[in-house]
Motif scaffolding. Structure first.
Motif, short mmCIF file in Angstrom:
data_model
loop_
_atom_site.label_atom_id
_atom_site.label_comp_id
_atom_site.label_asym_id
_atom_site.label_seq_id
_atom_site.Cartn_x
_atom_site.Cartn_y
_atom_site.Cartn_z
N ILE A 136 0.92 -1.15 0.02
CA ILE A 136 0.10 -0.08 0.12
C ILE A 136 0.89 1.21 -0.09
O ILE A 136 0.59 2.22 -0.63
N ILE A 137 2.01 1.29 0.80
CA ILE A 137 2.80 2.36 0.94
C ILE A 137 3.54 2.59 -0.43
O ILE A 137 3.74 3.85 -1.06
N ARG A 138 3.86 1.55 -1.01
CA ARG A 138 4.46 1.58 -2.50
C ARG A 138 3.65 2.05 -3.40
O ARG A 138 4.10 2.99 -4.16
N ASN A 139 2.33 1.71 -3.55
CA ASN A 139 1.51 1.95 -4.61
C ASN A 139 1.03 3.65 -4.19
O ASN A 139 1.05 4.15 -5.18
N ASP A 140 1.04 4.26 -2.87
CA ASP A 140 0.79 5.55 -2.82
C ASP A 140 1.95 6.40 -3.01
O ASP A 140 1.70 7.47 -3.56
N HIS A 141 3.23 5.87 -2.76
CA HIS A 141 4.33 6.64 -3.27
C HIS A 141 4.47 6.67 -4.93
O HIS A 141 5.06 7.65 -5.31
N THR A 142 4.25 5.57 -5.82
CA THR A 142 4.16 5.61 -6.95
C THR A 142 3.21 6.58 -7.44
O THR A 142 3.47 7.34 -8.29
#
Length: 814
Positions: free
Chosen positions: A794-800
């Motif tokens: 979730i954090i990676r997707n938000d960052h992307t």
């Protein structure tokens, strides 16, 4: 938070709402006077409660009602958001948990015992039914169902929980009773962090009044008016007859009519009687056995039979149940005939509560003397003098009818003086007892449970033909066995000259690593050992249980694996960056812990003259800083080398928190916890508002991987200070770059020469306020750390998404 005063009418309405699903007419039940008093004491007066009420009076509903109402009214009521329901026996935990699930959909109910581990971290359930062993060992940082490295994770659930102690009279007066009183006095009276209800049917009035005064609680008793409205007390008769002979299979068969319950003091006696009765096989009668040495599925099967054959809506089949004291409490069952051995007065009264239990019933209880001809101490697990006192009393009142008042007379006559002596002993030895508690908090030695919880020494037995050689061994069910029984088994093998040295092993830890040691003699067997026995030496017989010395037909046999709901999750680490991991931990805290700890944060805030938001800010700080030790050049270098082995194209400039593994196994890295704590300690001091909590913060971060830590490990400079500063600013800890560098330089200079920081840890015996703050903080940190892997993607997707949005905005500018 808005608070409401509950009127009597409101209390009655909410109690009826809670009990609608229990009423066949779906109207709900009107609360009795004592039930209304409990709700009023907790929710209107903010008082804790000590309740005295008979079996079948509705104590469970009464105790849970303040918690239900607080959930129902949500933020209108200032009350804990989690309840820990503590019981002396695990069978009681199972049955009451099933009842609580029926009451309401407002809460999630879990069971946590040594055998059924639905909630090993006391995290998933709004109401967790557990045993006194599980509850106290967790609070003392010697958790019996967790490995040593997790010793400090469960104690922090006590502050801020609503604790319910049922059948309080069954606690060991020299151990668990004293420990519970010391903990409640500290957490509820001195710090006012925790709420509790203590319930008992057979504690003497003197000790109840003493406890109420000592713990600043309201003493609530069932009145004559209440008794007249309790259906289980209506028009029923229970006659007690004593016998000078021993209980035998022939006695059982002769006395049996339709529904017969037999209760004896020890498992071996129960098993023997079961086999003998089965040998005679009474006509048209089913016979079954219940004791503590059955595997989970079989035990549940027997408990289902109890409801079918002995419940309020029982069938007409003839049946004999032979059991130990596991059926004494909490099981809503009845019989027309009971046969039992003499035991302690409280135990005896609990047993006869399973005879003529419901409205309008008549029953007979036959009580038999103990057979001590074999020198086997048949009075155990009770004290010999207490059992003899019960025998003398009952012989003097033979052929009497026992109701609630008669039971109270018996308790007051036999137990009042003894209860006073117990209390005097508690006061006299409280200093020594606290020193033992301090030893538990310092060293996390599970062996101290024998001094603080129960004196029944036991080991956990696993039969397994090919056991795994790592922590997967804990995924299997085990059966608890008295240590004396295990030693006797090994001693018999030695006398027979049997070869067993590689067939009986115990688990030991060497540092953080698990290993298996052969048991070669009785001196190798220690209390609370986890012992693996080869199936050529022992077996499990359906309807009987664990059998030493009887080999399995299948030498590859093993006890079953626990179902998924009972397994302590083992996280397989995958690569995440330092920044991803910290943000995932922060999100895990918000999603998993934040709402559940509102009452606790408020309590600690008042204790340290801060605000709830201050406590939340401190938790955010320790989450951001807990892995700061991983920013050392040495740690990052080893992590990068490991990651490159798994992925040779990986970007070497990235700061790592965890790595992938090329072979699927966990990788050992230099310890980072103490270094992270030292770094955090220097930065935490910048905000003078929190200076007095520095020790709690230091201790929490240093111990976030293990309750016992080594000396500081650090070689080389730190990397990624800009990343650390960025993460701190995200949570509102804005530290200027120069200030940050200066504080870290000073702190690391000290760390270069000072490797042992243990004199700055928080200790229970030095300052319990700071120590309980540490236990609360480390719990939030460890749970957030464990659960962070659920949120990395979730954090990676938000960052992307953020990067894509920024690029779009840049393109729009041009």
């Amino acid at each position: 938070m808005t608070l409401v005063l509950l009127t009597e009418g409101k209390i009655e309405h909410l109690f009826k709402t809670m009990t609608k699903r229990l009423d066949k007419d779906n109207q709900g039940y009107s609360p009795l006077n004592f039930q209304k008093k409990i709700i009023h004491a907790h929710l209107n007066e903010g008082k804790n409660v000590i309740l005295h009420a008979p079996t079948g009076a509705g104590k469970t509903l009464a105790a849970l009602s303040p918690f239900y109402i607080s959930k129902y009214l949500s933020e209108e009521i200032d009350f804990p958001s989690q309840s820990i329901y503590v019981l002396p026996l695990r069978t009681l935990a199972y049955s009451l948990a099933d009842e609580a699930k029926v009451i309401s959909e407002l809460w999630t109910v879990k069971t946590q015992t040594g055998e059924v581990q639905e909630d090993p971290f006391f995290l998933e359930g709004d109401v967790v039914f557990t045993t006194i062993d599980q509850a106290l060992s967790g609070a003392l940082t010697i958790p019996l169902s967790l490995p040593p490295r997790l010793a400090n994770i469960n104690a922090g659930v006590w502050p801020g929980s609503y604790l319910i102690f049922d059948e309080f009279h069954l606690l060991d007066p020299n151990r668990s009773l004293q420990t519970t009183i010391h903990l409640l006095k500290q957490l509820c009276v001195e710090m006012q962090l925790t709420r509790f209800t203590i319930m008992t049917a057979t504690l003497s009035r003197e000790i109840r009044e003493i406890l109420a005064k000592e713990l600043n609680a309201v003493h609530i008793e069932v009145t004559d008016e209440d008794l007249s409205q309790i259906k289980s007390q209506f028009q029923k008769k229970r006659k007690v007859i004593t016998h000078s002979r021993c209980l035998s299979a022939r006695e059982i068969i002769e006395k049996h009519t339709s529904k017969t319950i037999v209760i004896v003091n020890q498992v071996d006696k129960a098993t023997y009687l079961y086999k003998e009765v089965k040998r005679y096989q009474p006509k048209e009668t089913e016979v079954f056995l219940l004791h503590s040495r059955l595997l989970t599925d079989e035990r549940k099967s027997v408990e289902r039979k109890l409801k079918k054959y002995f419940g309020e809506k029982r069938n007409k089949s003839k049946v004999i149940l032979i059991a130990t004291q596991v059926v004494e409490v909490g099981l809503d069952i009845t019989s027309d005939v009971m046969l039992t051995e003499f035991s302690s007065a409280p135990s005896f009264l609990q047993r006869i509560g399973r005879n003529a239990r419901f409205e309008g019933e008549e029953g007979i209880v036959h009580v038999y003397t103990l057979d001590d001809s074999g020198g086997n101490q048949p009075w155990l697990p009770y004290e010999e003098d207490e059992v003899k006192a019960t025998e003398v009393y009952l012989q003097n009142v033979c052929d009497s009818y026992f109701d609630f008042k008669k039971s109270n007379d018996m308790i007051n006559q036999l137990c009042s003086n003894k209860d006073k002596e117990i209390w005097q002993k508690i006061k006299l030895h409280q200093k020594t007892f606290k020193e033992i508690m301090a030893d538990a908090y310092r060293g996390h030695d599970k062996g101290l449970s024998g001094k603080l919880i129960r004196n029944i020494e036991s080991v956990s037995i696993l039969i397994h033909g090919k056991p795994p050689r790592d922590e997967r061994i804990y995924l299997h069910e085990t059966i608890s066995m008295p240590i004396g029984k295990m030693k006797g088994f090994v001693n018999n093998l030695i006398k027979r000259g049997a070869e067993f040295k590689v067939k009986i092993q115990r688990i030991v830890y060497e540092g953080k690593d698990i290993s298996f040691k052969n048991i070669e003699s009785v001196i190798d067997i220690r209390n609370f050992d986890y012992i693996i026995i080869h199936p050529s030496l022992a077996s499990y017989e359906e309807n009987v249980g664990l059998l030493f010395g009887t080999p399995c037909k299948d030498v590859t046999y093993s006890f079953p694996v626990k179902s998924d709901e009972k397994i302590i999750k083992r996280y397989i680490y995958k690569m995440d960056t330092f920044e991803e991991h910290i943000n995932a931990c922060l999100k895990a805290y918000k999603e998993v812990c934040y709402s559940r700890t509102a009452f606790t944060r408020k309590g600690f805030a008042e204790l340290f003259r801060l605000t709830s938001e201050d406590i939340n800010r401190i938790i955010d700080f320790i989450i951001v800083m807990h892995d700061a030790g991983k920013l050392s050049k040495d740690w990052q270098s080893k992590a990068m080398n490991t990651q490159l082995q798994a992925n040779s194209n990986f970007n070497e400039k990235i700061l790592l928190a965890h790595t992938d593994s090329s072979n699927g196994k966990r990788i050992g890295f230099p310890d980072h916890s103490v270094l992270g704590a030292v770094i955090a300690y220097g930065l935490f001091d910048i905000d003078e508002k929190y200076n007095n909590l520095g020790q709690s913060v230091l201790t929490a971060i240093a111990h976030h991987h293990s309750a016992i830590v080594e000396k500081l490990v650090w070689e080389g400079p730190l990397k990624g200070l800009a990343t650390l500063q960025k993460l701190l600013s995200q949570i509102g800890w804005n530290i200027k770059t120069e200030d940050m560098k200066q504080h870290l330089t000073n702190q690391l200079k000290e760390a270069k020469y000072k490797k042992d920081w243990s004199n700055q840890w928080s200790y229970w015996h030095v300052d319990p306020h700071l120590y309980w703050m540490y236990l609360f903080l480390v719990r939030q940190l460890r749970i957030s750390d464990q659960r962070s892997f659920e949120y990395v993607e979730i954090i990676r997707n938000d960052h992307t998404s953020l990067i894509v949005e920024e690029k779009k905005n840049e393109q729009l500018k041009y």
